[in-house]
Design an enzyme around this catalytic site. Structure first.
Site, PDB file in Angstrom:
ATOM      1  N   THR A   1      50.190  50.339  32.683  1.00 16.79           N
ATOM      2  CA  THR A   1      48.958  49.567  32.623  1.00 16.79           C
ATOM      3  C   THR A   1      48.010  50.179  31.591  1.00 16.79           C
ATOM      4  O   THR A   1      47.994  51.393  31.430  1.00 16.79           O
ATOM      5  CB  THR A   1      48.306  49.621  34.016  1.00 16.79           C
ATOM      6  OG1 THR A   1      49.115  48.866  34.896  1.00 16.79           O
ATOM      7  CG2 THR A   1      46.893  49.105  34.029  1.00 16.79           C
TER       8      THR A   1
ATOM      9  N   ARG B   1      53.626  38.690  43.352  1.00 14.45           N
ATOM     10  CA  ARG B   1      52.857  39.911  43.671  1.00 14.45           C
ATOM     11  C   ARG B   1      51.748  40.146  42.641  1.00 14.45           C
ATOM     12  O   ARG B   1      51.939  40.051  41.439  1.00 14.45           O
ATOM     13  CB  ARG B   1      53.812  41.096  43.686  1.00 14.45           C
ATOM     14  CG  ARG B   1      53.159  42.450  43.996  1.00 14.45           C
ATOM     15  CD  ARG B   1      52.869  43.248  42.751  1.00 14.45           C
ATOM     16  NE  ARG B   1      52.447  44.610  43.047  1.00 14.45           N
ATOM     17  CZ  ARG B   1      51.926  45.443  42.151  1.00 14.45           C
ATOM     18  NH1 ARG B   1      51.765  45.057  40.906  1.00 14.45           N
ATOM     19  NH2 ARG B   1      51.562  46.663  42.480  1.00 14.45           N
ATOM     20  N   VAL B   2      50.577  40.477  43.131  1.00 15.45           N
ATOM     21  CA  VAL B   2      49.454  40.847  42.269  1.00 15.45           C
ATOM     22  C   VAL B   2      49.064  42.273  42.630  1.00 15.45           C
ATOM     23  O   VAL B   2      48.965  42.606  43.818  1.00 15.45           O
ATOM     24  CB  VAL B   2      48.253  39.890  42.475  1.00 15.45           C
ATOM     25  CG1 VAL B   2      47.048  40.361  41.673  1.00 15.45           C
ATOM     26  CG2 VAL B   2      48.642  38.464  42.071  1.00 15.45           C
ATOM     27  N   GLY B   3      48.863  43.099  41.614  1.00 12.15           N
ATOM     28  CA  GLY B   3      48.497  44.495  41.861  1.00 12.15           C
ATOM     29  C   GLY B   3      46.987  44.691  41.887  1.00 12.15           C
ATOM     30  O   GLY B   3      46.207  43.743  42.056  1.00 12.15           O
ATOM     31  N   ASP B   4      46.591  45.923  41.695  1.00 11.18           N
ATOM     32  CA  ASP B   4      45.172  46.277  41.772  1.00 11.18           C
ATOM     33  C   ASP B   4      44.401  45.943  40.505  1.00 11.18           C
ATOM     34  O   ASP B   4      43.186  45.730  40.556  1.00 11.18           O
ATOM     35  CB  ASP B   4      45.043  47.779  42.030  1.00 11.18           C
ATOM     36  CG  ASP B   4      45.713  48.598  40.925  1.00 11.18           C
ATOM     37  OD1 ASP B   4      46.898  48.319  40.605  1.00 11.18           O
ATOM     38  OD2 ASP B   4      45.066  49.492  40.364  1.00 11.18           O
TER      39      ASP B   4
ATOM     40  N   THR C   1      45.219  53.147  37.119  1.00 18.17           N
ATOM     41  CA  THR C   1      46.635  52.881  36.856  1.00 18.17           C
ATOM     42  C   THR C   1      47.443  53.608  37.899  1.00 18.17           C
ATOM     43  O   THR C   1      47.192  54.785  38.178  1.00 18.17           O
ATOM     44  CB  THR C   1      47.085  53.360  35.463  1.00 18.17           C
ATOM     45  OG1 THR C   1      48.527  53.340  35.429  1.00 18.17           O
ATOM     46  CG2 THR C   1      46.606  54.764  35.127  1.00 18.17           C
ATOM     47  N   GLY C   2      48.396  52.920  38.480  1.00 19.84           N
ATOM     48  CA  GLY C   2      49.209  53.579  39.491  1.00 19.84           C
ATOM     49  C   GLY C   2      49.816  52.555  40.422  1.00 19.84           C
ATOM     50  O   GLY C   2      49.875  51.361  40.092  1.00 19.84           O
TER      51      GLY C   2
ATOM     52  N   GLY D   1      49.807  50.036  42.656  1.00 20.54           N
ATOM     53  CA  GLY D   1      48.684  49.141  42.939  1.00 20.54           C
ATOM     54  C   GLY D   1      48.378  48.898  44.394  1.00 20.54           C
ATOM     55  O   GLY D   1      47.204  48.773  44.781  1.00 20.54           O
TER      56      GLY D   1
HETATM   57  N1  ASP Z   1      48.508  49.440  38.840  1.00 18.49           N
HETATM   58  C1  ASP Z   1      49.507  48.551  38.297  1.00 18.49           C
HETATM   59  C2  ASP Z   1      49.972  47.625  39.384  1.00 18.49           C
HETATM   60  O1  ASP Z   1      50.196  48.059  40.482  1.00 18.49           O
HETATM   61  C3  ASP Z   1      50.668  49.260  37.697  1.00 18.49           C
HETATM   62  C4  ASP Z   1      50.325  50.281  36.638  1.00 18.49           C
HETATM   63  O2  ASP Z   1      49.329  50.968  36.731  1.00 18.49           O
HETATM   64  O3  ASP Z   1      51.093  50.381  35.676  1.00 18.49           O
HETATM   65  O4  ASP Z   1      50.164  46.457  39.102  1.00 18.49           O
END
Ligand code: ASP
Length: 346
Positions: A204, A232-235, A254-255, A257
């Protein structure tokens, strides 16, 4: 398998406010700063020398693009957008071109942007034909009455404001496709406990900026996580989870989510700054190095306050990261042990 919760050694870095020399009547101009990340999913073993070189060059180009906006007296929002567009266009990061693949072999992109001065925000999720998702997130904020649009509706909105759509094949990068194949195979071999645990390619991208008026902004753009399913939707596009800005603090995460959503991570960092009086460093480290790992997640974040202090904590092998101050000299780092230069006079 969960990554080890290693603490980053990155310190928050103070920047002084500088008064204009024009006279006492002038409001003091903030010393501008832009901080970016390209994801906390650095996997040294899978990074070729060429990839590394390209990633560093893209980080520097993103910093320069954002700095040009700030140096021209433009708002923090412009710096955030400009930097993120460069990172989205680079295939090295999991955003825009080079995004990870879903279980069904598609690229579904999420992004959000927030203006700290007004707390206006825009976000999109699950788009498949938007070249620069951050630009559409910003358009949602500025040209629609809504905060978040998803999927086909978001793309219809894009067309309604004259934004061109690209063919989904634009986003496809062979390396990402192979990452999906590997994840699918591991899943089949039942090596992984959960689908998404098979491949956490955090790449991200995000940016936070402080402009000459002392206003903050934050933005984040992502392809999400390899092998994600069912829309799916992340953070990243969720205001308060992966992206947040107000008058005193701006954060992009980033991480993994799911953990950032549950922790309302970005807002928690800013709330700690505002209500607990913590520094951005203390606040960001408390959430990224303690809360998220304690819950079983991992990742990183960038956080910036209105005085130009910033922090870039992460608990993985590395995080693509960098910052640029008023002098226009970009500073970037990738690996955990790599020291990021600190601002002079800080
Ligand atoms: N945070 C992002 C998600 O979970 C992934 C990422 O940080 O690369 O969609």
């Amino acid at each position: 398998m969960h990554m080890k919760n290693l603490l980053s050694g990155i310190a928050a870095m103070p920047l002084l406010m500088s008064a204009t020399l024009a006279g006492a009547a002038d409001a003091p101009a903030a010393r501008t700063v832009l901080v970016i990340h390209g994801g906390a999913g650095v996997e040294r073993a899978n990074l070729t020398a060429e990839d590394e070189k390209e990633a560093r060059a893209a980080l520097e180009a993103a910093l320069r693009a954002g700095h040009a906006e700030l140096a021209a007296g433009k708002p923090a929002l412009d710096a955030v957008s400009a930097a993120i567009v460069v990172l989205e266009d680079s295939p090295q990061f999991n955003a825009g071109r080079g995004a990870v693949f879903t279980h069904d072999g598609k690229n579904e992109l999420d992004a959000a942007i927030m203006d700290g001065a007004t707390r206006r925000a825009g976000a999109i999720a699950g788009v498949q034909r938007i070249k620069n998702p951050i630009a559409l997130a910003r358009a949602v904020m500025e040209k629609s009455p809504h905060v978040m649009l998803t999927g086909a509706g978001a793309e219809t909105f894009a067309q309604s404001i004259g934004m061109a759509l690209v063919d989904p094949s634009y986003f496809r990068i062979e390396k990402r496709w192979q990452q999906l194949q590997k994840a699918l195979k591991e899943e089949q071999d039942k090596k992984a406990h959960t689908d998404i645990e098979t491949a956490k390619h955090f790449g991200t991208v995000g940016a936070v900026a402080l402009d000459a008026k002392g206003h903050l902004a934050a933005g984040t753009s992502t392809g999400g996580m390899t092998n994600k399913r069912w829309g799916r939707v992340g953070d990243s596009p969720i205001i308060g989870a992966g992206t947040y800005a107000n008058a005193s603090c701006a954060v992009s995460g980033t991480g993994w989510g799911e953990f950032y959503i549950r922790a309302v991570a970005a807002h928690d960092i800013c709330a700690r700054v505002e209500y607990k009086g913590q520094s951005v460093r203390e606040a960001a480290e408390a959430v990224i190095d303690k809360e998220i790992p304690a819950a079983g997640g991992d990742g990183g974040a960038i956080a910036l306050d209105r005085n130009g202090h910033f922090a870039l904590p992460f608990n993985t092998e590395g995080m693509y990261r960098g910052w640029i101050g008023a002098d226009g000299v970009p500073h970037v780092a990738i690996y955990k042990e790599e020291k990021l230069a600190e601002p002079a006079g800080g």
